[in-house]
Design a protein around this motif. Structure first.
Motif, PDB file in Angstrom:
ATOM      1  N   VAL A  71      36.730  44.202  39.144  1.00  0.00           N
ATOM      2  CA  VAL A  71      36.898  42.741  38.785  1.00  0.00           C
ATOM      3  C   VAL A  71      37.964  42.403  38.687  1.00  0.00           C
ATOM      4  CG1 VAL A  71      36.106  41.221  36.811  1.00  0.00           C
ATOM      5  CG2 VAL A  71      34.625  43.279  37.615  1.00  0.00           C
ATOM      6  N   LEU A  72      38.965  43.288  38.016  1.00  0.00           N
ATOM      7  CA  LEU A  72      40.482  42.635  38.014  1.00  0.00           C
ATOM      8  C   LEU A  72      41.198  42.350  39.302  1.00  0.00           C
ATOM      9  CD1 LEU A  72      43.334  42.980  35.738  1.00  0.00           C
ATOM     10  CD2 LEU A  72      43.621  44.355  37.790  1.00  0.00           C
ATOM     11  N   ARG A  73      41.119  43.309  40.359  1.00  0.00           N
ATOM     12  CA  ARG A  73      41.488  43.164  41.705  1.00  0.00           C
ATOM     13  C   ARG A  73      40.626  41.617  42.136  1.00  0.00           C
ATOM     14  NH1 ARG A  73      40.915  49.149  42.465  1.00  0.00           N
ATOM     15  NH2 ARG A  73      39.156  48.556  43.255  1.00  0.00           N
ATOM     16  N   ARG A  74      39.528  41.648  42.040  1.00  0.00           N
ATOM     17  CA  ARG A  74      38.936  40.486  42.708  1.00  0.00           C
ATOM     18  C   ARG A  74      39.161  39.034  42.026  1.00  0.00           C
ATOM     19  NH1 ARG A  74      33.037  41.559  42.097  1.00  0.00           N
ATOM     20  NH2 ARG A  74      32.912  40.164  40.233  1.00  0.00           N
ATOM     21  N   GLU A  75      39.573  39.093  40.799  1.00  0.00           N
ATOM     22  CA  GLU A  75      39.921  37.766  40.200  1.00  0.00           C
ATOM     23  C   GLU A  75      41.293  37.354  39.730  1.00  0.00           C
ATOM     24  OE1 GLU A  75      37.250  37.682  36.561  1.00  0.00           O
ATOM     25  OE2 GLU A  75      35.532  37.455  37.917  1.00  0.00           O
ATOM     26  N   ARG A  76      42.074  38.568  39.840  1.00  0.00           N
ATOM     27  CA  ARG A  76      43.537  38.382  39.355  1.00  0.00           C
ATOM     28  C   ARG A  76      44.636  38.815  40.716  1.00  0.00           C
ATOM     29  NH1 ARG A  76      44.193  39.159  33.040  1.00  0.00           N
ATOM     30  NH2 ARG A  76      42.005  39.385  32.659  1.00  0.00           N
ATOM     31  N   VAL A  77      44.078  39.564  41.571  1.00  0.00           N
ATOM     32  CA  VAL A  77      45.263  40.147  42.440  1.00  0.00           C
ATOM     33  C   VAL A  77      44.501  39.655  43.772  1.00  0.00           C
ATOM     34  CG1 VAL A  77      45.908  42.144  43.228  1.00  0.00           C
ATOM     35  CG2 VAL A  77      45.318  42.267  40.802  1.00  0.00           C
ATOM     36  N   GLY A  78      45.767  39.393  44.493  1.00  0.00           N
ATOM     37  CA  GLY A  78      45.680  39.153  45.974  1.00  0.00           C
ATOM     38  C   GLY A  78      46.378  40.250  46.936  1.00  0.00           C
ATOM     39  N   PHE A  79      45.773  40.576  48.104  1.00  0.00           N
ATOM     40  CA  PHE A  79      46.229  41.675  48.820  1.00  0.00           C
ATOM     41  C   PHE A  79      46.658  41.128  50.182  1.00  0.00           C
ATOM     42  CE2 PHE A  79      43.572  43.783  45.905  1.00  0.00           C
ATOM     43  CZ  PHE A  79      44.582  44.701  45.280  1.00  0.00           C
ATOM     44  N   VAL A  80      47.997  41.358  50.782  1.00  0.00           N
ATOM     45  CA  VAL A  80      48.352  41.297  52.236  1.00  0.00           C
ATOM     46  C   VAL A  80      48.505  42.700  52.674  1.00  0.00           C
ATOM     47  CG1 VAL A  80      49.562  39.723  53.975  1.00  0.00           C
ATOM     48  CG2 VAL A  80      48.788  38.645  51.521  1.00  0.00           C
ATOM     49  N   PHE A  81      47.769  43.297  52.992  1.00  0.00           N
ATOM     50  CA  PHE A  81      48.073  44.710  53.586  1.00  0.00           C
ATOM     51  C   PHE A  81      47.546  44.773  54.918  1.00  0.00           C
ATOM     52  CE2 PHE A  81      47.710  47.341  49.444  1.00  0.00           C
ATOM     53  CZ  PHE A  81      48.762  46.506  48.929  1.00  0.00           C
ATOM     54  N   GLN A  82      48.209  45.715  55.798  1.00  0.00           N
ATOM     55  CA  GLN A  82      47.762  46.026  57.051  1.00  0.00           C
ATOM     56  C   GLN A  82      46.478  46.550  57.107  1.00  0.00           C
ATOM     57  OE1 GLN A  82      51.336  48.141  57.766  1.00  0.00           O
ATOM     58  NE2 GLN A  82      52.578  46.400  57.835  1.00  0.00           N
ATOM     59  N   ALA A  83      46.110  47.657  56.265  1.00  0.00           N
ATOM     60  CA  ALA A  83      44.698  48.007  56.520  1.00  0.00           C
ATOM     61  C   ALA A  83      43.873  47.336  55.230  1.00  0.00           C
ATOM     62  CB  ALA A  83      44.858  49.661  56.286  1.00  0.00           C
ATOM     63  N   PHE A  84      42.599  47.648  55.239  1.00  0.00           N
ATOM     64  CA  PHE A  84      41.560  47.377  54.148  1.00  0.00           C
ATOM     65  C   PHE A  84      41.957  45.750  53.737  1.00  0.00           C
ATOM     66  CE2 PHE A  84      44.446  50.155  52.125  1.00  0.00           C
ATOM     67  CZ  PHE A  84      44.745  49.680  50.985  1.00  0.00           C
ATOM     68  N   ASN A  85      42.258  44.786  54.718  1.00  0.00           N
ATOM     69  CA  ASN A  85      42.570  43.589  54.260  1.00  0.00           C
ATOM     70  C   ASN A  85      41.591  42.481  54.320  1.00  0.00           C
ATOM     71  OD1 ASN A  85      44.691  41.699  53.686  1.00  0.00           O
ATOM     72  ND2 ASN A  85      45.824  42.107  55.632  1.00  0.00           N
TER      73      ASN A  85
END
Ligand SMILES: Nc1ncnc2c1ncn2[C@@H]1O[C@H](COP(=O)(O)OP(=O)(O)OP(=O)(O)O)[C@@H](O)[C@H]1O
Length: 240
Positions: free
Chosen positions: A79-93
């Motif tokens: 939930v924390l990753r979904r609501e407060r964190v953004g990712f710009v990664f090469q994999a699992f983006n």
């Protein structure tokens, strides 16, 4: 704000454990832009993964946006990753079955927020992908997939955005444009950006550069020029 306190990470892959992080302590203030640099294998990705709650450190503590990650269970972390964190990664983006626009809107939909189609289209336009909204990730280049992830950060405005080599797959002009957008997240929206990069020019747009070597934080440069960063990197690499 992201606080890292005495982060240690040991991997037990072969007969000897590998120490990827060796007691890293740092504060990344809210509304600041941090670049993480260091030679290959120095622990940059591991640091990013631990700070983002994707991996659990062997010991030490991460506090992200006021939340102690060590106290969350897997559901809480999701939930924390979904609501407060953004990712710009090469994999699992990106989700492969969703098109670019659906990927940009996904965190907002999962959080039950109404999706404003005009803002959604505007976010894709800002990263130069208005004509790719209906394309799925497999139909996009690596650099375009990175830009979809940046559009998602423009659209959902996570408190903290973690980016792993966000300009690695981009040409010069596109790279400068993306770095300017990341800077804008910080300057105009008060978001916190943490970016791993090997490129001193990219790192120079950050407020601070954290320099890792052998899993340790060996230096912090504030508002440094690309030339200063490149010179410091060269001296670190010469001693590794
Ligand atoms: N899952 C793993 N199992 C075992 N060792 C690992 C694992 N992940 C990373 N390591 C090791 O931990 C160290 C740090 O790796 P990390 O990927 O964080 O470095 P990095 O600075 O991001 O490197 P690069 O610039 O090459 O991507 C390396 O020695 C690496 O081999």
């Amino acid at each position: 704000m992201v606080s890292l306190h005495d982060l240690r990470m040991e991997f037990r892959a072969g007969p000897d454990p590998v120490t990827a992080l060796d007691g890293v302590t740092a504060d990344l203030p809210a509304g600041s832009f941090t670049a993480v640099m260091g030679p290959s294998g120095s622990g940059k990705s591991t640091l990013l993964h631990c700070a983002a709650g994707l991996e659990q450190p062997t010991s030490g503590e991460v506090v992200l946006d006021g939340v102690r990650l060590g106290e969350l269970d897997e559901t809480g972390l999701t939930v924390l990753r979904r609501e407060r964190v953004g990712f710009v990664f090469q994999a699992f983006n990106l989700i492969s079955s969703l098109n670019a626009a659906q990927n940009v809107a996904l965190p907002a939909r999962l959080a039950g927020r109404r999706v404003n189609e005009v803002e959604l289209a505007a976010a894709l336009t800002r990263v130069g992908l208005s004509d790719r909204a209906r394309h799925r990730p497999v139909e996009l280049s690596g650099g375009q997939q990175q830009r979809v992830a940046i559009a998602r950060a423009l659209f959902t405005r996570p408190a903290v955005l973690f980016a792993d080599e966000p300009t690695g797959a981009l040409d010069g002009p596109t790279s400068r444009h993306i770095l300017a957008l990341l800077r804008e997240l910080v300057d105009e929206h008060g978001q916190t950006v943490v970016m791993v990069t090997h490129d001193p020019v990219a790192a120079a747009i950050a407020d601070q550069v954290m320099l890792l070597a052998d899993g340790r934080l060996i230096d912090r440069l504030e508002a440094a020029s690309a030339a200063t960063i490149a010179a410091r990197m060269a001296s670190v690499e010469a001693t590794c």
